[in-house]
Design a protein around this motif. Sequence first.
Motif, PDB file in Angstrom:
ATOM      1  N   CYS A 142      18.302 -47.413  78.147  1.00 11.52           N
ATOM      2  CA  CYS A 142      19.752 -47.432  77.933  1.00 11.52           C
ATOM      3  C   CYS A 142      20.326 -46.136  77.361  1.00 11.52           C
ATOM      4  N   THR A 143      19.631 -45.511  76.410  1.00 12.99           N
ATOM      5  CA  THR A 143      20.207 -44.302  75.805  1.00 12.99           C
ATOM      6  C   THR A 143      20.252 -43.150  76.823  1.00 12.99           C
ATOM      7  N   PRO A 144      19.148 -42.842  77.528  1.00 12.32           N
ATOM      8  CA  PRO A 144      19.247 -41.796  78.550  1.00 12.32           C
ATOM      9  C   PRO A 144      20.280 -42.133  79.633  1.00 12.32           C
ATOM     10  N   ILE A 165      15.878 -30.421  75.626  1.00 18.89           N
ATOM     11  CA  ILE A 165      15.869 -31.724  74.957  1.00 18.89           C
ATOM     12  C   ILE A 165      14.936 -31.626  73.755  1.00 18.89           C
ATOM     13  N   VAL A 166      15.435 -32.003  72.586  1.00 16.16           N
ATOM     14  CA  VAL A 166      14.612 -31.960  71.370  1.00 16.16           C
ATOM     15  C   VAL A 166      14.137 -33.385  71.081  1.00 16.16           C
ATOM     16  N   GLY A 167      12.830 -33.597  71.189  1.00 12.82           N
ATOM     17  CA  GLY A 167      12.269 -34.935  70.949  1.00 12.82           C
ATOM     18  C   GLY A 167      11.633 -35.497  72.206  1.00 12.82           C
ATOM     19  N   ARG A 168      10.408 -36.009  72.071  1.00 13.41           N
ATOM     20  CA  ARG A 168       9.660 -36.486  73.244  1.00 13.41           C
ATOM     21  C   ARG A 168       9.353 -37.976  73.151  1.00 13.41           C
ATOM     22  N   SER A 169      10.271 -38.749  72.586  1.00 12.85           N
ATOM     23  CA  SER A 169       9.987 -40.187  72.468  1.00 12.85           C
ATOM     24  C   SER A 169      10.048 -40.862  73.840  1.00 12.85           C
ATOM     25  N   ASN A 170       9.408 -42.038  73.907  1.00  7.26           N
ATOM     26  CA  ASN A 170       9.389 -42.792  75.161  1.00  7.26           C
ATOM     27  C   ASN A 170      10.743 -43.387  75.502  1.00  7.26           C
ATOM     28  N   ASP A 200       8.922 -21.932  67.003  1.00  3.18           N
ATOM     29  CA  ASP A 200      10.213 -21.259  67.185  1.00  3.18           C
ATOM     30  C   ASP A 200      11.154 -22.040  68.116  1.00  3.18           C
ATOM     31  N   MET A 201      11.544 -23.186  67.642  1.00  2.00           N
ATOM     32  CA  MET A 201      12.420 -24.051  68.439  1.00  2.00           C
ATOM     33  C   MET A 201      13.724 -23.364  68.836  1.00  2.00           C
ATOM     34  N   GLY A 202      14.262 -22.559  67.902  1.00  3.70           N
ATOM     35  CA  GLY A 202      15.534 -21.887  68.159  1.00  3.70           C
ATOM     36  C   GLY A 202      15.472 -20.966  69.376  1.00  3.70           C
ATOM     37  N   ALA A 214      17.456 -35.245  69.933  1.00  4.88           N
ATOM     38  CA  ALA A 214      16.963 -36.614  69.706  1.00  4.88           C
ATOM     39  C   ALA A 214      15.686 -36.541  68.885  1.00  4.88           C
ATOM     40  N   ALA A 215      15.794 -35.946  67.690  1.00  8.78           N
ATOM     41  CA  ALA A 215      14.621 -35.780  66.826  1.00  8.78           C
ATOM     42  C   ALA A 215      14.623 -36.775  65.668  1.00  8.78           C
ATOM     43  N   GLY A 216      15.810 -37.275  65.310  1.00 13.57           N
ATOM     44  CA  GLY A 216      15.897 -38.173  64.167  1.00 13.57           C
ATOM     45  C   GLY A 216      15.822 -37.441  62.836  1.00 13.57           C
ATOM     46  N   VAL A 217      16.293 -36.185  62.828  1.00 13.48           N
ATOM     47  CA  VAL A 217      16.312 -35.385  61.599  1.00 13.48           C
ATOM     48  C   VAL A 217      17.764 -34.946  61.347  1.00 13.48           C
ATOM     49  N   PRO A 218      18.357 -35.369  60.213  1.00 18.88           N
ATOM     50  CA  PRO A 218      19.774 -35.076  59.977  1.00 18.88           C
ATOM     51  C   PRO A 218      20.095 -33.586  60.021  1.00 18.88           C
ATOM     52  N   LYS A 219      21.142 -33.247  60.765  1.00 21.19           N
ATOM     53  CA  LYS A 219      21.694 -31.873  60.835  1.00 21.19           C
ATOM     54  C   LYS A 219      20.637 -30.813  61.136  1.00 21.19           C
ATOM     55  N   PHE A 220      19.708 -31.185  61.986  1.00 21.00           N
ATOM     56  CA  PHE A 220      18.571 -30.330  62.322  1.00 21.00           C
ATOM     57  C   PHE A 220      18.997 -29.128  63.179  1.00 21.00           C
ATOM     58  N   ILE A 221      19.941 -29.359  64.073  1.00 22.56           N
ATOM     59  CA  ILE A 221      20.398 -28.281  64.953  1.00 22.56           C
ATOM     60  C   ILE A 221      21.530 -27.536  64.250  1.00 22.56           C
ATOM     61  N   GLY A 236      21.053 -38.390  67.636  1.00 17.78           N
ATOM     62  CA  GLY A 236      20.599 -38.842  66.316  1.00 17.78           C
ATOM     63  C   GLY A 236      21.544 -39.806  65.627  1.00 17.78           C
ATOM     64  N   ILE A 237      20.968 -40.812  65.025  1.00 16.93           N
ATOM     65  CA  ILE A 237      21.722 -41.710  64.134  1.00 16.93           C
ATOM     66  C   ILE A 237      20.895 -41.791  62.856  1.00 16.93           C
ATOM     67  N   ASN A 238      21.305 -41.067  61.848  1.00 17.60           N
ATOM     68  CA  ASN A 238      20.521 -41.003  60.606  1.00 17.60           C
ATOM     69  C   ASN A 238      21.374 -41.483  59.438  1.00 17.60           C
ATOM     70  N   GLY A 273      29.728 -41.238  69.693  1.00 18.40           N
ATOM     71  CA  GLY A 273      29.279 -40.444  70.840  1.00 18.40           C
ATOM     72  C   GLY A 273      28.318 -41.232  71.703  1.00 18.40           C
ATOM     73  N   VAL A 274      27.033 -40.922  71.545  1.00 20.45           N
ATOM     74  CA  VAL A 274      26.006 -41.585  72.377  1.00 20.45           C
ATOM     75  C   VAL A 274      25.839 -43.062  71.985  1.00 20.45           C
ATOM     76  N   GLY A 275      26.003 -43.357  70.685  1.00 21.25           N
ATOM     77  CA  GLY A 275      25.757 -44.722  70.190  1.00 21.25           C
ATOM     78  C   GLY A 275      26.387 -45.833  71.014  1.00 21.25           C
TER      79      GLY A 275
HETATM   80  P1  NAD Z   1      11.274 -40.914  67.523  1.00 20.31           P
HETATM   81  O1  NAD Z   1      11.002 -40.743  66.082  1.00 20.31           O
HETATM   82  O2  NAD Z   1      10.536 -41.913  68.311  1.00 20.31           O
HETATM   83  O3  NAD Z   1      11.062 -39.516  68.251  1.00 20.31           O
HETATM   84  C1  NAD Z   1      11.556 -38.324  67.695  1.00 20.31           C
HETATM   85  C2  NAD Z   1      11.005 -37.166  68.476  1.00 20.31           C
HETATM   86  O4  NAD Z   1      11.546 -35.987  67.910  1.00 20.31           O
HETATM   87  C3  NAD Z   1       9.495 -37.049  68.431  1.00 20.31           C
HETATM   88  O5  NAD Z   1       9.045 -36.877  69.745  1.00 20.31           O
HETATM   89  C4  NAD Z   1       9.222 -35.798  67.630  1.00 20.31           C
HETATM   90  O6  NAD Z   1       8.208 -34.996  68.225  1.00 20.31           O
HETATM   91  C5  NAD Z   1      10.535 -35.052  67.674  1.00 20.31           C
HETATM   92  N1  NAD Z   1      10.786 -34.422  66.371  1.00 20.31           N
HETATM   93  C6  NAD Z   1      10.888 -35.028  65.177  1.00 20.31           C
HETATM   94  N2  NAD Z   1      11.097 -34.109  64.212  1.00 20.31           N
HETATM   95  C7  NAD Z   1      11.113 -32.920  64.815  1.00 20.31           C
HETATM   96  C8  NAD Z   1      11.263 -31.598  64.353  1.00 20.31           C
HETATM   97  N3  NAD Z   1      11.441 -31.339  63.069  1.00 20.31           N
HETATM   98  N4  NAD Z   1      11.209 -30.624  65.263  1.00 20.31           N
HETATM   99  C9  NAD Z   1      11.042 -30.908  66.564  1.00 20.31           C
HETATM  100  N5  NAD Z   1      10.902 -32.128  67.073  1.00 20.31           N
HETATM  101  C10 NAD Z   1      10.932 -33.112  66.201  1.00 20.31           C
HETATM  102  O7  NAD Z   1      12.851 -41.123  67.615  1.00 20.31           O
HETATM  103  P2  NAD Z   1      13.790 -41.734  68.784  1.00 20.31           P
HETATM  104  O8  NAD Z   1      13.624 -43.191  68.820  1.00 20.31           O
HETATM  105  O9  NAD Z   1      13.668 -40.944  70.037  1.00 20.31           O
HETATM  106  O10 NAD Z   1      15.204 -41.429  68.119  1.00 20.31           O
HETATM  107  C11 NAD Z   1      15.635 -40.129  67.810  1.00 20.31           C
HETATM  108  C12 NAD Z   1      16.964 -40.205  67.097  1.00 20.31           C
HETATM  109  O11 NAD Z   1      17.910 -40.787  67.966  1.00 20.31           O
HETATM  110  C13 NAD Z   1      16.973 -41.095  65.847  1.00 20.31           C
HETATM  111  O12 NAD Z   1      17.904 -40.563  64.928  1.00 20.31           O
HETATM  112  C14 NAD Z   1      17.465 -42.419  66.354  1.00 20.31           C
HETATM  113  O13 NAD Z   1      18.094 -43.204  65.356  1.00 20.31           O
HETATM  114  C15 NAD Z   1      18.442 -41.968  67.390  1.00 20.31           C
HETATM  115  N6  NAD Z   1      18.668 -42.909  68.472  1.00 20.31           N
HETATM  116  C16 NAD Z   1      19.949 -43.138  68.792  1.00 20.31           C
HETATM  117  C17 NAD Z   1      20.236 -43.968  69.815  1.00 20.31           C
HETATM  118  C18 NAD Z   1      21.664 -44.169  70.175  1.00 20.31           C
HETATM  119  O14 NAD Z   1      22.016 -45.183  70.718  1.00 20.31           O
HETATM  120  N7  NAD Z   1      22.515 -43.175  69.914  1.00 20.31           N
HETATM  121  C19 NAD Z   1      19.235 -44.614  70.534  1.00 20.31           C
HETATM  122  C20 NAD Z   1      17.912 -44.342  70.216  1.00 20.31           C
HETATM  123  C21 NAD Z   1      17.635 -43.467  69.178  1.00 20.31           C
END
Ligand code: NAD
Length: 295
Positions: A142-144, A165-170, A200-202, A214-221, A236-238, A273-275
Amino acid sequence: MPNKPQILFGKDVSLAIKADLKIRIAKLEAQGIKPGLAAVLVGEDPASQVYVRSKERQSAKLGFNSNVLRLAMETSQAELLQLVSQLNNDDLVHGILVQLPLPDHIDSQLIIESINPDKDVDGFHPVSVGRLVLGLDGFVSCTPAGILEIIRFYNIKTSGKHVVIVGRSNIVGKPLANLMLQKSELGNATVTLVHTRTPDMGYHTRQADIIVAAAGVPKFITADMVKEGAVVIDVGINRVDDSTRERGYRLVGDVDYEAVLGKVSAITPVPGGVGPMTIAMLLSNTVKAAENSLK
Ligand code: NAD
């Protein structure tokens, strides 16, 4: 330097999606079908409770036959498998979602794989993921799916663009990367997926025409990680502590919104936004499952 960034309001996109769903639901009703969504919640995780309540409310509002099964934290894996099996065999249920995370004593992957792929409205089953990777029709998580609808609504070009794309979650990073590289209207992008082991993500994000965080880290970018004129999609939703709020916290994204605002051409806010798109796409997948049941 872009003058004024466009704010990508997922809320508006979700309203348009729901308006379209109402028409499809009316057609189904004319054929005696009410979309049925069963949500299973195990335990009392506060964030999960909020999500499930919202899914319940919104599906009921659209006239779904929606049902939330709230189970105790101690529910065994065998009991949960039994429940999923019952729902798989219930003709009134077109979509099944098991809210994650599940308690530690339950194997989440096993539960996901026990859902009938025809009812997999979250799009987490390996059959759904496999179809997505191959570019075949199926349930897209649903999110993608919601991110692509924002891109469609605001007419953002993806073909030939560099998407980082930042984050490799399933549930977000991996499926989105696969969608955006497909030979399709909202794809044809060059995709880079960065994660915790990327040095060097930047270096990567600064080259992006479109950044999805989509890393789940507040204000990371931060502003120095963003190219002038880039489009930024903040998943992100933190929860961060905020004593000025009655509930004691506020929600922030993965992007330092105020800092990047002067650089970007478009950005999604958090919240709004995405939520809202994630639930809209769950409803959409459930309507699709109900339509498929007629075939
Ligand atoms: P997750 O924890 O399963 O995956 C996070 C990914 O980010 C991991 O692959 C990890 O490698 C990467 N990551 C984490 N910290 C990092 C860093 N410092 N540098 C680089 N990469 C980093 O999280 P998720 O389930 O994919 O969710 C990500 C964020 O999106 C969360 O804040 C979650 O609440 C939010 N989310 C929002 C919605 C929505 O509807 N808007 C839906 C799903 C998730």
